[in-house]
Design an enzyme around this catalytic site. Structure first.
Site, PDB file in Angstrom:
ATOM      1  N   ARG A  70       6.482  -8.310   1.832  1.00 20.64           N
ATOM      2  CA  ARG A  70       7.322  -7.867   2.949  1.00 20.64           C
ATOM      3  C   ARG A  70       7.908  -9.074   3.694  1.00 20.64           C
ATOM      4  NH1 ARG A  70       4.311  -4.192   7.024  1.00 20.64           N
ATOM      5  NH2 ARG A  70       4.492  -2.712   5.295  1.00 20.64           N
TER       6      ARG A  70
ATOM      7  N   LYS B 213       0.820  -1.208   0.000  1.00 21.11           N
ATOM      8  CA  LYS B 213       0.000   0.000   0.000  1.00 21.11           C
ATOM      9  C   LYS B 213       0.860   1.267   0.000  1.00 21.11           C
ATOM     10  CE  LYS B 213      -2.215  -1.474   3.691  1.00 21.11           C
ATOM     11  NZ  LYS B 213      -1.755  -2.877   3.754  1.00 21.11           N
ATOM     12  N   THR B 214       1.868   1.290   0.865  1.00 18.34           N
ATOM     13  CA  THR B 214       2.773   2.440   0.920  1.00 18.34           C
ATOM     14  C   THR B 214       3.563   2.564  -0.374  1.00 18.34           C
ATOM     15  OG1 THR B 214       2.993   2.228   3.319  1.00 18.34           O
ATOM     16  CG2 THR B 214       4.697   3.489   2.174  1.00 18.34           C
TER      17      THR B 214
ATOM     18  N   THR C  67      -5.151  -1.289   7.402  1.00 19.92           N
ATOM     19  CA  THR C  67      -5.293  -2.738   7.485  1.00 19.92           C
ATOM     20  C   THR C  67      -6.673  -3.132   7.994  1.00 19.92           C
ATOM     21  OG1 THR C  67      -4.313  -2.674   9.701  1.00 19.92           O
ATOM     22  CG2 THR C  67      -2.827  -3.109   7.857  1.00 19.92           C
TER      23      THR C  67
ATOM     24  N   ASP D 198      -0.620   6.749   6.639  1.00 26.10           N
ATOM     25  CA  ASP D 198      -0.629   5.317   6.906  1.00 26.10           C
ATOM     26  C   ASP D 198      -1.507   5.021   8.122  1.00 26.10           C
ATOM     27  OD1 ASP D 198       0.006   2.666   6.620  1.00 26.10           O
ATOM     28  OD2 ASP D 198       1.931   2.817   7.665  1.00 26.10           O
TER      29      ASP D 198
END
Length: 340
Positions: A221, A68-69, A162, A113
């Site tokens: 990740r 997302k980032t 999230t 975020d």
């Protein structure tokens, strides 16, 4: 203190944050996976650039570690805009937001975020900024109080979360683009692992990369974190080359099984089965029983267990599925309503 594999820790070390920045793709064409979403974003970006307008406000949601980032930074690069990044919990007062918003030029991006954790008083401050591109600031108090309108440049707000269900309806309604990121396939993660190994100058064979991809829980990740730990293992216990056998040995040391489950995943499932007859059992009870934070279980462990079919979430609580019993080598407990 609960024991957790370092592969799944939510907080990254300084080394990992630096590595993530290095590995982060800069263009949509470099971004692996999420093909449907990439096509949509490419269309939105091209249309906004053709009109000479900033792109509409965007919110990305989905499990942690899916990009997302990264997508927020890619959008900024694609449209040639600056990006200012912050996080919802950091914005404690409306004043914290004023400096960020007033520093944005036309077309710039403000990325928040975990936007669902933004305090309500700060969130309400965002409403006129997102819709009318202005801020109403109250000066003085009491009889001398007056409101000053501060005009802002036409900016784009990109939020990530999230837990999309915790975003309030008024805030959600102000985003023109709302998109979900899904887990990645092993084939997509294989491409990511190979690309990351090339950037980090790690010698890795395709079979070794595939072993990592299969056990990375569908999350880039985690795949990159596993890759860094197996690199360490290969340097100490092998010749520095990550083969399938080296990856297998390293993953066994990290207690990550063939389905990508770590020690805590298996503890959650075995606790539900052994202590609570397979369920149903509430999330708070599970958290106490395994010694883990309730929010961590819901955000970090439970989504993957449900997605892989090991756990079912019902109105009465969580229930371990037949697949969980089989994976752990346990006998199914009769009387469990899920199997009746």
């Amino acid at each position: 203190m609960p024991q957790k594999s370092d592969i799944f820790l939510k907080s990254a070390t300084a080394e990992e944050r630096l590595a993530d920045e290095t590995l982060r793709p800069k263009k949509l064409s470099e971004f692996v996976g999420q093909e449907k979403l990439k096509k949509k974003l490419s269309t939105y970006i091209d249309a906004a650039k053709a009109r000479g307008e900033p792109i509409d406000h965007i919110i990305f949601y989905g499990p942690p570690g899916l990009g997302k980032t990264t997508l927020a930074h890619i959008i900024a690069n694609e449209i040639g805009a600056n990006i200012r990044a912050t996080a919802g919990p950091i914005l404690e007062r409306p004043a914290d937001l004023v400096g960020l918003l007033t520093s944005l030029a036309r077309g710039d991006i403000l990325f928040i975020d975990e936007i669902h954790r933004t305090p309500r008083n700060v969130e309400e401050f965002l409403y006129p900024a997102m819709e009318d591109y202005c801020l109403d600031i109250v000066i003085d108090k009491g009889p001398n109080a007056r409101t000053v309108k501060l005009n802002l440049e036409h900016f784009t707000l990109i939020g990530s979360t999230t837990r999309a269900g915790l975003i309030t309806a008024p805030l959600r309604s102000r985003f023109g683009i709302v998109e979900r990121l899904d887990y990645y396939s092993p084939e997509e993660l294989l491409d990511i692992v190979i690309r990351s190994a090339r950037i980090m100058e790690i010698d890795i064979e395709r079979d070794g990369a595939l072993e990592i991809a299969r056990r990375a829980r569908g999350t880039p990740r985690i795949a990159n974190r596993i890759l860094r730990r197996i690199r360490d293992f290969a340097q100490v216990h092998a010749d520095g080359i990550i083969t399938a056998d080296v990856a297998q040995a390293a993953l066994d040391m990290l207690e990550i099984d063939s389905e990508g489950l770590d020690e805590m995943d298996k503890r959650i499932l075995s606790t539900i089965i052994k202590n609570f007859a397979g369920g149903p059992v509430g999330i708070k009870t599970i958290a106490v029983a395994v010694g883990e934070d309730e929010g961590t279980i819901e955000e970090l462990y439970e989504p993957y267990l449900i997605q892989r079919g090991f756990l079912a979430r019902t109105q009465r609580g969580r229930i371990a599925t037949k697949l969980a019993y089989k994976h752990l080598g346990l006998s199914i407990i009769t009387g469990n309503t899920l199997f009746d």
